[in-house]
Design a protein around this motif. Sequence first.
Motif, mmCIF file in Angstrom:
data_model
loop_
_atom_site.group_PDB
_atom_site.id
_atom_site.type_symbol
_atom_site.label_atom_id
_atom_site.label_comp_id
_atom_site.label_asym_id
_atom_site.label_seq_id
_atom_site.Cartn_x
_atom_site.Cartn_y
_atom_site.Cartn_z
ATOM 1 N N GLU A 277 0.845 -1.212 0.000
ATOM 2 C CA GLU A 277 0.000 0.000 0.000
ATOM 3 C C GLU A 277 0.873 1.253 0.000
ATOM 4 O O GLU A 277 0.628 2.201 -0.729
ATOM 5 N N ASN A 278 1.939 1.227 0.828
ATOM 6 C CA ASN A 278 2.855 2.374 0.884
ATOM 7 C C ASN A 278 3.565 2.571 -0.457
ATOM 8 O O ASN A 278 3.734 3.696 -0.923
ATOM 9 N N ALA A 279 3.955 1.444 -1.072
ATOM 10 C CA ALA A 279 4.744 1.547 -2.312
ATOM 11 C C ALA A 279 3.908 2.010 -3.500
ATOM 12 O O ALA A 279 4.413 2.734 -4.358
ATOM 13 N N ILE A 280 2.637 1.603 -3.567
ATOM 14 C CA ILE A 280 1.844 1.989 -4.753
ATOM 15 C C ILE A 280 0.907 3.163 -4.446
ATOM 16 O O ILE A 280 0.243 3.682 -5.338
ATOM 17 N N GLY A 281 0.823 3.555 -3.157
ATOM 18 C CA GLY A 281 0.026 4.720 -2.772
ATOM 19 C C GLY A 281 -1.464 4.521 -2.942
ATOM 20 O O GLY A 281 -2.173 5.450 -3.352
ATOM 21 N N CYS A 282 -1.935 3.324 -2.637
ATOM 22 C CA CYS A 282 -3.360 3.032 -2.846
ATOM 23 C C CYS A 282 -3.738 1.843 -1.951
ATOM 24 O O CYS A 282 -2.902 0.953 -1.733
ATOM 25 N N PRO A 283 -4.973 1.809 -1.403
ATOM 26 C CA PRO A 283 -5.346 0.682 -0.551
ATOM 27 C C PRO A 283 -5.305 -0.643 -1.323
ATOM 28 O O PRO A 283 -5.557 -0.665 -2.527
ATOM 29 N N VAL A 284 -4.969 -1.710 -0.616
ATOM 30 C CA VAL A 284 -4.934 -3.048 -1.226
ATOM 31 C C VAL A 284 -5.990 -3.911 -0.527
ATOM 32 O O VAL A 284 -5.894 -4.155 0.679
ATOM 33 N N LEU A 285 -6.990 -4.342 -1.287
ATOM 34 C CA LEU A 285 -8.048 -5.170 -0.704
ATOM 35 C C LEU A 285 -7.502 -6.558 -0.410
ATOM 36 O O LEU A 285 -6.607 -7.047 -1.083
ATOM 37 N N TYR A 286 -8.102 -7.182 0.596
ATOM 38 C CA TYR A 286 -7.617 -8.496 1.014
ATOM 39 C C TYR A 286 -8.796 -9.389 1.365
ATOM 40 O O TYR A 286 -9.787 -8.948 1.941
ATOM 41 N N SER A 287 -8.672 -10.652 1.013
ATOM 42 C CA SER A 287 -9.625 -11.672 1.467
ATOM 43 C C SER A 287 -8.814 -12.815 2.046
ATOM 44 O O SER A 287 -7.781 -13.186 1.485
ATOM 45 N N PRO A 288 -9.287 -13.423 3.152
ATOM 46 C CA PRO A 288 -8.579 -14.594 3.688
ATOM 47 C C PRO A 288 -8.556 -15.756 2.683
ATOM 48 O O PRO A 288 -7.796 -16.697 2.840
ATOM 49 N N LYS A 289 -9.373 -15.661 1.629
ATOM 50 C CA LYS A 289 -9.383 -16.712 0.594
ATOM 51 C C LYS A 289 -8.377 -16.416 -0.527
ATOM 52 O O LYS A 289 -8.375 -17.095 -1.556
ATOM 53 N N ALA A 290 -7.527 -15.401 -0.347
ATOM 54 C CA ALA A 290 -6.631 -14.950 -1.425
ATOM 55 C C ALA A 290 -5.807 -16.085 -2.040
ATOM 56 O O ALA A 290 -5.576 -16.101 -3.252
ATOM 57 N N GLN A 291 -5.378 -17.034 -1.216
ATOM 58 C CA GLN A 291 -4.535 -18.117 -1.753
ATOM 59 C C GLN A 291 -5.369 -19.103 -2.589
ATOM 60 O O GLN A 291 -4.825 -19.915 -3.329
ATOM 61 N N LEU A 292 -6.702 -18.998 -2.449
ATOM 62 C CA LEU A 292 -7.587 -19.921 -3.177
ATOM 63 C C LEU A 292 -8.131 -19.315 -4.470
ATOM 64 O O LEU A 292 -8.884 -19.978 -5.188
ATOM 65 N N PHE A 293 -7.773 -18.061 -4.772
ATOM 66 C CA PHE A 293 -8.387 -17.390 -5.927
ATOM 67 C C PHE A 293 -8.220 -18.201 -7.232
ATOM 68 O O PHE A 293 -9.139 -18.260 -8.049
ATOM 69 N N GLY A 294 -7.037 -18.774 -7.429
ATOM 70 C CA GLY A 294 -6.803 -19.545 -8.659
ATOM 71 C C GLY A 294 -7.741 -20.745 -8.747
ATOM 72 O O GLY A 294 -8.355 -21.006 -9.791
ATOM 73 N N ALA A 295 -7.872 -21.468 -7.642
ATOM 74 C CA ALA A 295 -8.744 -22.656 -7.618
ATOM 75 C C ALA A 295 -10.212 -22.252 -7.772
ATOM 76 O O ALA A 295 -10.994 -22.926 -8.457
#
Length: 263
Positions: free
Chosen positions: A227-245
């Motif tokens: 977020e600091n590096a791109i200057g914009c909020p980053v959304l998160y879901s606890p399912k993030a590791q499952l997005f591909g599946a």
Amino acid sequence: MYTLGVDIGSTTSKCVALEDGTGIAASSLVRGGIGTKGPSGAIEQIYISLGMSPGDMDAIVATGYGRNRFHEAGAQLSELTCHALGARFILPDVHTIIDIGGQDAKVISLHPDGRMKNFLMNDKCAAGTGRFLDVMANILQISISDLETYASRSKAPASISSTCTVFAESEVISQLACGLNIADIVAGICASVANRVAALVKRLGVTPAVCMSGGVALNAGVRVAMENAIGCPVLYSPKAQLFGAIGAAIYGYQTITSERKGG
Ligand code: ADP
């Protein structure tokens, strides 16, 4: 109707069973990716939890690094398409996806309707991937899931100047030898990964909303540094590791639905 998405990664196997294209009926995540027992273990967990056998699935779609070696699948689909489908399913407003996995990082931008517009990828160098974090966690003898806790305690993140994982490893060892605070070293390590990938994000263009996917998204230290590096909020879901599946299971559902409609 049940469709199964199987994401065979470099480090971890992930499965999601989707019911009628709308609800996650079961999911599993097993350490061990391509060439290990990880994929069969992850699939078995799904069948056990749903009381099903392979014949009960209406479609099985594979994605991830090991997708072409998984012959039980009726179709194979690229990780880029699957992460786009999975991210939009969980976070419908997303336009930019930052996927950091065990051995590569990809940034994907989407059209407003969710189709992939463009992408950039780093699969040449371990810096800026989960591998960098795994190596550093090993040196510090900290579990990968505890890195975020250490990073959150840092008051002055250490600077990791080496861009190569091997040199960065020596740099961290010398910081330890100098008595630097572990929390500050971990925060520096998280920032190093975030900054590497943020360079890709900036090249592609930051179109909000932005989210992270892949296993490294579970690390809040990297998310905050991103977020600091791109200057914009980053959304998160606890399912993030499952997005591909999830995306693979959605594709299975869409394919069957369109076949049944005769299209
Ligand atoms: P792949 O598909 O290549 O196997 P993943 O997207 O599954 O990659 O991500 C694996 C990476 O995620 C690991 O290398 C590790 O650095 C990171 N990771 C996995 N679990 C966690 C966790 N609980 N907290 C923080 N990072 C994690």
